[in-house]
Design an enzyme around this catalytic site. Structure first.
Site, mmCIF file in Angstrom:
data_model
loop_
_atom_site.group_PDB
_atom_site.id
_atom_site.type_symbol
_atom_site.label_atom_id
_atom_site.label_comp_id
_atom_site.label_asym_id
_atom_site.label_seq_id
_atom_site.Cartn_x
_atom_site.Cartn_y
_atom_site.Cartn_z
ATOM 1 N N GLU A 1 0.873 -1.178 0.000
ATOM 2 C CA GLU A 1 0.000 0.000 0.000
ATOM 3 C C GLU A 1 0.908 1.224 0.000
ATOM 4 O O GLU A 1 1.458 1.597 1.040
ATOM 5 C CB GLU A 1 -0.915 -0.013 1.232
ATOM 6 C CG GLU A 1 -1.845 -1.211 1.294
ATOM 7 C CD GLU A 1 -2.809 -1.303 0.126
ATOM 8 O OE1 GLU A 1 -3.012 -0.273 -0.557
ATOM 9 O OE2 GLU A 1 -3.338 -2.387 -0.114
ATOM 10 N N CYS B 1 -1.759 9.276 2.560
ATOM 11 C CA CYS B 1 -1.381 8.697 1.262
ATOM 12 C C CYS B 1 -2.439 8.916 0.197
ATOM 13 O O CYS B 1 -2.140 8.873 -0.998
ATOM 14 C CB CYS B 1 -1.075 7.208 1.416
ATOM 15 S SG CYS B 1 -2.432 6.238 2.106
#
Length: 469
Positions: free
Chosen positions: A224, A258
């Protein structure tokens, strides 16, 4: 924190004997106890209690590490993790059931199904920006799948890491789910143990190194990562709402997310109005906290201020910083150069570039000319615009007319594509990510229809086989 005030796992984390801890977790998995649905439910319910019963302590740790406000701590790290664990505990019994598949006629008589089995011992390396959600969140899928788990929180958020090491053994099976604290060298040593599955959340460059290290052991990975997530604001968008939602999202956790909007692509017809309304929203949202947004450490502060100093764009709001407190004002930069750091590097801070385009074609072309992002956002009122962007822009996930909320649902997978990551989790998708999908085919011994394909291969048998297969 002294060692006599913490739980056994936290003592191990202070000077971790990585090999012996991992060996102990592997021995626990080998006993088979993590495979039972009841064990999985108990651990998932314990994980939910861990975050809900310690909301105050978690909020305090996040304030120390990141300057996070209590509401943001609850919304992003506590509520999301608790919801994920609750959903998995409720559904794990259903998820584990074998999935039967109808076979081709040539396979009759026979039965086939997918059997979900745990990989074994899973390593989860979390991220500092949402230390609980991005460490315990992936653990939900790993536990639901019946794995034993080693958690490695980020050392960049030390208060959160220490609290996790203290709480996990109080709520979860301390022989099957452990926390190991430490820096990057500890992470490297952990990867070198050759886990059965690895999940890493962090930056793309470190993700590449993790991938390379895991490859030596043929460890399958979930990455991720991040990237520069764009927001396309079409000419027909609701500018009032778009401005507020973009501004709010960029301010949460100081933009250190993110899937935060890394840059906005605005149609020239509405660009000035959008900039003005983002400025107004920032002024309103930050009225009680005019000192700027805290940055996690000196390295990131220096990186962000250097990017601001190098910009060729017009600073429409903010631009100031305080080196003593490591705070940066929420900043909007209009039309920076496409090749400057603000437009080539992931920002991870309270700075928002706005790029002007003349058409939707130009907006789509701009996004697609760059690496595939973890998230892509669009503001529009028009179905045709929505459908075109969904079909033509590649990203890990997409959200229309809002931001961030794609992370907080257990009903959709969350993950990247290309440089923004591989694999996905949340809800059933997390269970499947951390499960091996074993194919099972069973055949009866009588009647033995395979006699048709036993040697000697007669012309008659061959003709029949051609018809069957």
């Amino acid at each position: 924190m002294t060692t006599d005030s913490v739980a056994p796992e936290a003592v191990e984390a202070a000077s971790p004997d990585v090999a012996s801890i991992v060996a102990r977790v592997r021995r626990t998995f080998a006993t088979g106890r993590t495979r039972s649905v009841e064990w999985r439910k108990q651990q998932l319910q314990g994980l939910e209690k861990l975050v809900t019963e310690n909301e105050g302590a978690i909020a305090d740790a996040l304030q120390k590490d990141l300057g996070r406000k209590p509401f943001e701590a609850w919304l992003a790290d506590i509520a999301s993790t608790a919801s994920e664990a609750h959903d998995a505990a409720k559904n794990v019994g259903k998820w584990t059931k074998r999935r039967h598949r109808r076979l081709e006629f040539s396979q009759f008589p026979g039965r086939g199904w997918i059997e979900y089995e745990p990989f074994g011992t899973v390593l989860i390396i979390g991220a500092w920006n949402f230390p609980f959600a991005l460490t315990l969140g992936p653990a939900v899928g790993a536990i639901a799948a019946g794995n034993a788990v080693v958690l490695k929180p980020s050392e960049v958020s030390p208060a959160s890491s220490a609290l996790m090491a203290e709480l996990v053994p109080q709520y979860l099976d301390r022989d099957a789910i452990v926390v190991i604290e430490g820096d990057g060298e500890v992470s490297q040593e952990l990867i070198a143990q050759g886990f059965d599955r690895l999940c890493f959340t962090g930056g793309t460059e470190i993700g590449r190194k993790v991938y390379q290290a895991a490859a030596a052991h043929l460890t399958p990975v979930t990455l991720e990562l991040g990237g520069k997530s764009p927001v396309i604001v079409a000419a027909d968008a609701d500018i009032d709402v778009a401005a507020k939602r973009i501004a709010w999202t960029k301010l949460v956790n100081s933009g250190q997310i993110c899937i935060a909007p890394d840059y906005v692509i605005a149609d020239a017809k509405i660009r000035d109005e959008l900039v003005d309304k983002i400025k107004a929203a920032v002024t309103t949202f930050e009225a009680g906290d005019p000192g700027g947004k805290p940055i996690v450490n000196q390295r990131h502060f220096d990186r962000l201020t250097a990017s601001l100093s190098a910009t060729k764009g017009t600073v429409a709001i903010g631009g100031g910083s305080d080196a003593t407190s490591m705070k940066i004002q929420p900043t909007v930069v209009v039309d920076p150069d496409p090749g400057e750091p603000l437009m080539t590097d992931e920002i991870f801070g309270p700075i928002l570039p706005i790029v002007t385009v003349q058409s939707l074609d130009e907006a789509i072309e701009f996004v697609n000319s760059r690496d595939k992002p973890l998230a892509a956002y669009l503001f529009t009122k028009t179905k045709s615009v929505r459908e075109r962007v969904i079909k033509e822009v590649s990203a890990g996930g997409m959200l229309v007319n809002h931001l961030l909320f794609q992370f907080s649902t257990a009903k959709l997978p969350f993950g990247g594509v290309g440089p923004s990551g591989m694999g996905a989790y949340h809800g059933r998708f997390g269970f499947e990510e951390f499960s091996h999908k074993k194919s099972v085919l069973t055949k009866p011994t009588r009647p033995d229809l395979s006699a048709l394909i036993y040697p000697p291969y007669t012309e008659k048998a061959w003709k029949l086989a051609r018809r069957l297969f």
